[in-house]
Design an enzyme around this catalytic site. Structure first.
Site, PDB file in Angstrom:
ATOM      1  N   PHE A 125      -5.409  -6.225  12.463  1.00 46.72           N
ATOM      2  CA  PHE A 125      -4.236  -7.068  12.299  1.00 46.72           C
ATOM      3  C   PHE A 125      -3.865  -7.682  13.652  1.00 46.72           C
ATOM      4  CE2 PHE A 125       0.254  -8.024  11.777  1.00 46.72           C
ATOM      5  CZ  PHE A 125       0.242  -8.670  10.552  1.00 46.72           C
ATOM      6  N   ASP A 203      -3.048   2.749  12.366  1.00 42.24           N
ATOM      7  CA  ASP A 203      -1.993   1.874  11.850  1.00 42.24           C
ATOM      8  C   ASP A 203      -1.962   2.041  10.332  1.00 42.24           C
ATOM      9  OD1 ASP A 203      -0.316  -0.109  10.936  1.00 42.24           O
ATOM     10  OD2 ASP A 203      -1.057  -1.635  12.322  1.00 42.24           O
ATOM     11  N   TYR A 228       8.214  -1.994   5.445  1.00 41.98           N
ATOM     12  CA  TYR A 228       8.665  -3.100   4.591  1.00 41.98           C
ATOM     13  C   TYR A 228       7.660  -3.495   3.526  1.00 41.98           C
ATOM     14  CZ  TYR A 228       6.560  -5.884   8.502  1.00 41.98           C
ATOM     15  OH  TYR A 228       5.760  -6.381   9.484  1.00 41.98           O
ATOM     16  N   LYS A 229       6.541  -2.794   3.462  1.00 43.52           N
ATOM     17  CA  LYS A 229       5.550  -3.087   2.430  1.00 43.52           C
ATOM     18  C   LYS A 229       5.718  -2.089   1.275  1.00 43.52           C
ATOM     19  CE  LYS A 229       2.472  -4.862   6.024  1.00 43.52           C
ATOM     20  NZ  LYS A 229       2.441  -6.281   5.630  1.00 43.52           N
ATOM     21  N   ARG A 378      -4.733 -12.494  -1.273  1.00 46.86           N
ATOM     22  CA  ARG A 378      -4.513 -11.068  -1.450  1.00 46.86           C
ATOM     23  C   ARG A 378      -3.611 -10.856  -2.644  1.00 46.86           C
ATOM     24  NH1 ARG A 378      -2.454  -8.507   4.142  1.00 46.86           N
ATOM     25  NH2 ARG A 378      -0.698  -9.846   3.595  1.00 46.86           N
TER      26      ARG A 378
END
Lengths: 418, 418
Positions: A125, A203, A228-229, A378
């Protein structure tokens, strides 16, 4: 019953033991299909209530409430710990994922003096890569990028081959790849890194809350992640960090802040790091954010990760089957591993017109997907609130749209934000 | 009319042009006197509303709202800029004060290669000292501590004397001293530091919102601050940082994060810092916190800093007069400068029994003060919502309590939190 029949998805929903959790979330437009929870999770129904309660507490108790707030970073971290396979006292809520990556990466470099190589994946990322690039530039270290398979992600062999010189301070990878959804073999990779004398920093942003994580069991050293996911704590929510218990005494944050200080309110003349994971705190913790994180974490814990994972595998499996049946003939490649046990909670479809297709899904088909440069769509399927019919309908709308060429009718504006 | 008569305070309230702003805040127990807004500001009435609106936006718009959120750190920073004497594009909301101190201090060290001394005040706020101590330790720099007058704070001469060796990378001080409330001569100190080739990093935590700040006008380089004191943005609220426009291109954050990247969503292979102050962002900004900060900053801007400062001076002057009249005979020293123009928004009283006196004020007199080791009672008087009768009543209750020896009846539990 074939996957291409909607009744198949309906039957899966009818048998879903987690189906009731959908009502624990605020559902917007019932016609909209949200398959972007891997980017920003939904709002739990309980969040506005707890948030409002804590705001009232600020208003009525003011500074006298701080004794009740001050341990929240550790208390909420302890709620999260079992979802990461960690023990109490190993996880703390703090800062952003980026700042936590920086703190732990710098601590890892300091803990391996003489070793100046940092290994990560070239497809990691962006913020992870940038943090390590910056750290390497400022501290005279070398950032060594793995060129792993774009779908399967880095393997233990990839890591082992990069570690042969004995100069690696730490290896950092995503547990679940943000683009392909590939699930790394945390145990094997941790083992080869340790064999080479390196620390490992995971991560967990795209795995925590969707995939069981076993940090302690595999002997992982360090980890960070966002909430937040799949943890549904809101846009830009507070992140977390993990430091294995027996490493905490040896490691130090590069940011010496007053919340990481032993006996903080003595306000002594010199910095003396607090015992335990609190030494990785820096500034005053955001109390309101901690309530949103608490709700999301509790919901996930209540559902249980084994049940979530089982449903998640079934959801991504349905998407892969429908891709094979409907979308392969329309030019869609599978950008995720085919083996279900090698995937996280999202599936990546690749198409050379991915960007206009995403625009068309959003604007013409009321489906919210997620685009990633250059050619990935995605589809995130958080098992807490995604129904099998949502996955089915999303793929159905997608194939109809592409068959009709609707994606040729929309503006291809600049890529949007996650 | 003497200051010792309550009617004097009542008259001042009657003539106060800012009196109406008190109703813009949630008032708890009307009998309680809150003189700790220098630690945690009150809850504005508008905050729960805007916060709830943004939470609803998360729930209903989900990831599609990000295009409206992504520039909030800069937009709210631009709202704050005039209160700091800064131009649009020089202030951004980000992280905690501690993390911002770290970012800007490291950037300043990097911008002055060959210069390895950091100057700060031995009495600076703990997190500032700890951050610089840690940075010095990791980067082979020397932390040089000014031993300034405990009441008056560091002078330009103190700074000048410490800068003679030509080896100073940066000087960092509080604009208003957290303990004494002394207001530093920002203009003169900035000038002598620049004369010596050093950058200056101001901590505005205890001044912003109470004292006009003129960063651009005095040629300041860097600044940070919190928003949970006089800006009323809530416990652990989002902090901010300032980098003077013409310095931005030259400086770099040590934390290379994706929100500081140019063309962030291209997710390119290498880090390229964004133009402008956004390069000092790191991770994903906390969207809910930004709404609380927005409300507090707007309220302060609406009242206007000149009016706020005029009232603040009058409030602290009343406290000093009553200290002289009532408290000096009871063993209370004045821990703040006597000259009103040399003080910020709080007054520090010193007493050898400060801690039990603070406990007694809280437990027996319904006054919320603020204790600071070893012997300071800070009385914070935020002009947005503090009445002159609040100041009068607080001092009146304090003198009665000490005269009656009530502070000898309470438990001296460990120091509480701010």
């Amino acid at each position: 019953m074939s996957a291409t029949e909607r009744s198949h998805a309906e039957a899966l929903d009818a048998a879903d033991p987690l189906a009731g959790f959908r009502d624990r979330f605020v559902l917007d437009d019932p016609e909209r299909i949200y398959v972007d929870g891997n980017s920003l999770g939904r709002l739990p129904v309980a969040t506005p209530t707890l948030l409002a309660e804590r705001v009232r507490e600020w208003g009525s108790r003011l500074v006298t409430a701080w004794p009740d707030w001050i341990e929240l970073p550790e208390r909420v971290g302890d709620l999260l710990a079992p979802l990461l396979g960690a023990r109490p006292g190993e996880v703390v809520m703090a800062d952003s994922t980026t700042v936590n990556l920086y703190k732990l990466a710098a601590a890892a470099l300091d803990a391996r003096p003489g070793r100046r190589a940092i290994i990560t994946d070239a497809a990691n990322f962006p913020t992870d890569r940038y943090v390590f690039e910056g750290l390497a530039a400022r501290e005279g270290a070398e950032l060594r990028l793995l060129q792993a398979d774009a779908v399967e992600g880095p393997s233990a062999a990839d890591v082992e081959n990069a570690c042969t010189a004995g100069d690696v301070a730490f290896v950092s990878l995503q547990h679940v790849d943000y683009r392909s959804g590939a699930l790394a073999d945390m145990e094997a990779i941790t083992a080869v890194a340790h064999e080479a004398g390196a620390l490992v920093l995971w991560d967990l942003s795209h795995s925590a809350g969707a995939v069981p994580v076993r940090l302690d069991e595999v002997g992982a050293d360090l980890a960070v992640g966002c909430t937040y996911k799949y943890l549904n704590a809101g846009p830009g929510a507070l992140a977390y960090l993990y430091v294995r218990g027996d490493l905490q005494e040896e490691l130090r944050s590069p940011i010496w802040g007053w919340f990481g200080q032993r006996d903080q309110f003595l306000m002594g003349p010199g910095y003396d790091p607090a015992p335990g994971v609190a030494r990785f705190l820096a500034g005053t913790p955001p109390v309101l954010d901690l309530s949103a994180a608490e709700v999301g974490i509790r919901l996930t814990g209540e559902a249980g990760l084994d049940a979530l994972r089982a449903k998640s595998v079934a959801l991504t499996e349905l998407v892969v089957e429908l891709r094979d049946a409907w979308l392969a003939p329309l030019g869609f490649g599978l950008g995720s591993p085919r083996e279900p046990g090698r995937r996280g909670g999202h599936v990546s479809l690749r198409h050379e017109e991915a960007w206009p297709i995403c625009r068309a899904l959003l604007e013409r088909a009321n489906v919210v997907p997620d685009f990633r440069v250059p050619d990935s769509i995605r589809l995130g399927l958080p098992p807490l609130y995604t129904r099998f019919v949502d996955a089915w309908d999303a793929l159905d709308r997608l194939r109809r749209l592409v068959e009709a060429g609707v994606h040729h009718e929309v503006d291809a504006a600049p890529a949007r934000v996650t």
